[in-house]
Design an enzyme around this catalytic site. Structure first.
Site, PDB file in Angstrom:
ATOM      1  N   HIS A 181      -6.986  -4.199  10.334  1.00 15.39           N
ATOM      2  CA  HIS A 181      -6.758  -4.076   8.891  1.00 15.39           C
ATOM      3  C   HIS A 181      -5.490  -4.818   8.472  1.00 15.39           C
ATOM      4  O   HIS A 181      -4.582  -5.030   9.267  1.00 15.39           O
ATOM      5  CB  HIS A 181      -6.747  -2.606   8.430  1.00 15.39           C
ATOM      6  N   ASN A 194      -7.160  -1.979  14.341  1.00 15.21           N
ATOM      7  CA  ASN A 194      -8.547  -2.261  13.965  1.00 15.21           C
ATOM      8  C   ASN A 194      -8.677  -3.529  13.124  1.00 15.21           C
ATOM      9  O   ASN A 194      -9.731  -3.790  12.562  1.00 15.21           O
ATOM     10  CB  ASN A 194      -9.139  -1.065  13.202  1.00 15.21           C
ATOM     11  N   ASP A 234       0.813  -1.209   0.000  1.00 15.15           N
ATOM     12  CA  ASP A 234       0.000   0.000   0.000  1.00 15.15           C
ATOM     13  C   ASP A 234       0.850   1.264   0.000  1.00 15.15           C
ATOM     14  O   ASP A 234       2.067   1.214   0.153  1.00 15.15           O
ATOM     15  CB  ASP A 234      -0.975  -0.012   1.194  1.00 15.15           C
ATOM     16  N   GLU A 283      -9.474  -1.601   5.317  1.00 13.50           N
ATOM     17  CA  GLU A 283     -10.070  -1.193   6.582  1.00 13.50           C
ATOM     18  C   GLU A 283     -11.358  -1.984   6.852  1.00 13.50           C
ATOM     19  O   GLU A 283     -11.953  -2.535   5.916  1.00 13.50           O
ATOM     20  CB  GLU A 283     -10.397   0.303   6.529  1.00 13.50           C
TER      21      GLU A 283
HETATM   22  P1  PGA Z   1       2.358  -0.608  12.447  1.00 12.18           P
HETATM   23  O1  PGA Z   1       1.181  -0.747  11.394  1.00 12.18           O
HETATM   24  O2  PGA Z   1       3.354  -1.644  12.060  1.00 12.18           O
HETATM   25  O3  PGA Z   1       2.900   0.788  12.251  1.00 12.18           O
HETATM   26  O4  PGA Z   1       1.755  -0.831  13.776  1.00 12.18           O
HETATM   27  C1  PGA Z   1       0.750  -2.024  11.061  1.00 12.18           C
HETATM   28  C2  PGA Z   1      -0.400  -1.922  10.130  1.00 12.18           C
HETATM   29  O5  PGA Z   1      -1.130  -0.931  10.203  1.00 12.18           O
HETATM   30  O6  PGA Z   1      -0.585  -2.828   9.326  1.00 12.18           O
END
Ligand code: PGA
Length: 251
Positions: free
Chosen positions: A144, A142, A74, A149
């Site tokens: 994702h 959350n 992404d 999302e």
């Molecule tokens: P983070 O993000 O590694 O910065 O916690 C993980 C994600 O959102 O997939």
């Protein structure tokens, strides 16, 4: 500790360093077995240690990426590649500037694409042509994966997404203020991720414990996108003690 649950292999490691080393080992093994591997790569704070380990192992001549192809999950949208918070910058800073993945085999969603639909279709086509051998994933608070999302349905292909308030708040730590976090992103879809031959998901810290629990023990639902991984036949989850704290007594 290593356990299998619902077909997923789950490693609970002592700490972040061990989690990172383990994840790096999966990539090293993959590239050793198949030098022309297609890797799906993730960004965020979680995989930073994994990239650090990979760079060290590359410098020690333990791994050679000269035939490897990569696809990133992404990118924010819109964002300039040169912005230091872009995932493009992140990937070069943490990994590509230090290893020998051929530049023409690196694919990162274009945060400046003018025709987003055409870009997403071309990204999908490129992924479909190559087939990802090993996809690395983080998980959001959350639930994702990539920037898929929580939603009422699973998005299948590469798509433009409006980021959740929770995601924007979680990522504000990387920006000067929450207002600077882009509100949208481009992300591989669930089909792209599920199409990968092998998936390794990594998570550390207490903040991820609930999402990890729901991913493994909850229903498969687009409200917790990572839960779809219960339906994939080759998923490895690598956690530190904190991220595993809600599941450790249930395995
Ligand atoms: P983070 O993000 O590694 O910065 O916690 C993980 C994600 O959102 O997939």
């Amino acid at each position: 500790m290593k356990k299998t649950y619902k077909g997923m292999t789950i490693y609970v490691m002592d700490d972040y360093e061990q989690m990172s080393e383990k994840a790096a080992s999966f990539i090293v093994a993959q590239v050793m077995i198949k030098p022309e591997s297609v890797l799906g790569l993730a960004t965020g704070s979680t995989p930073e240690g994994m990239y650090k380990s990979l760079v060290q192992r590359y410098k020690a001549h333990d791994v050679d990426f000269s035939e490897t192809t990569t696809f990133n999950l992404d990118e924010y949208y819109p964002i300039e590649a040169a912005n230091e918070q872009s995932y493009y910058s992140y990937m070069y800073r943490n990994f590509f500037d230090h290893v020998n993945v051929p530049k023409d085999r690196i694919h990162i969603p274009d945060g400046q694409a003018e025709d987003v639909e055409a870009f997403c279709a071309s990204y999908d086509a490129a992924i479909n042509e190559e087939i990802i051998d090993l996809q690395i994933l983080g998980i959001g608070n959350n639930g994702h994966i990539g920037f898929n999302e929580p939603d009422i349905r699973f998005e299948t292909g590469t798509h433009r997404v409006t980021l959740d308030e929770e995601t924007i708040e979680a990522n504000a730590r990387f920006f000067q203020s929450v207002d600077e976090v882009p509100k949208e992103a481009l992300s591989m879809g669930i089909r792209n991720i599920m199409h990968s031959k092998k998936i390794v998901l990594i998570a550390n810290g207490k903040g991820k414990a609930q999402a990890v629990h729901e991913m493994i023990f909850g229903d498969v639902t687009p409200q917790l996108p990572a839960s779809i991984l219960q339906l994939h036949n080759d998923v490895t989850v690598i956690l530190d003690q904190e991220a595993a704290s809600e599941i450790i007594n249930k395995l």
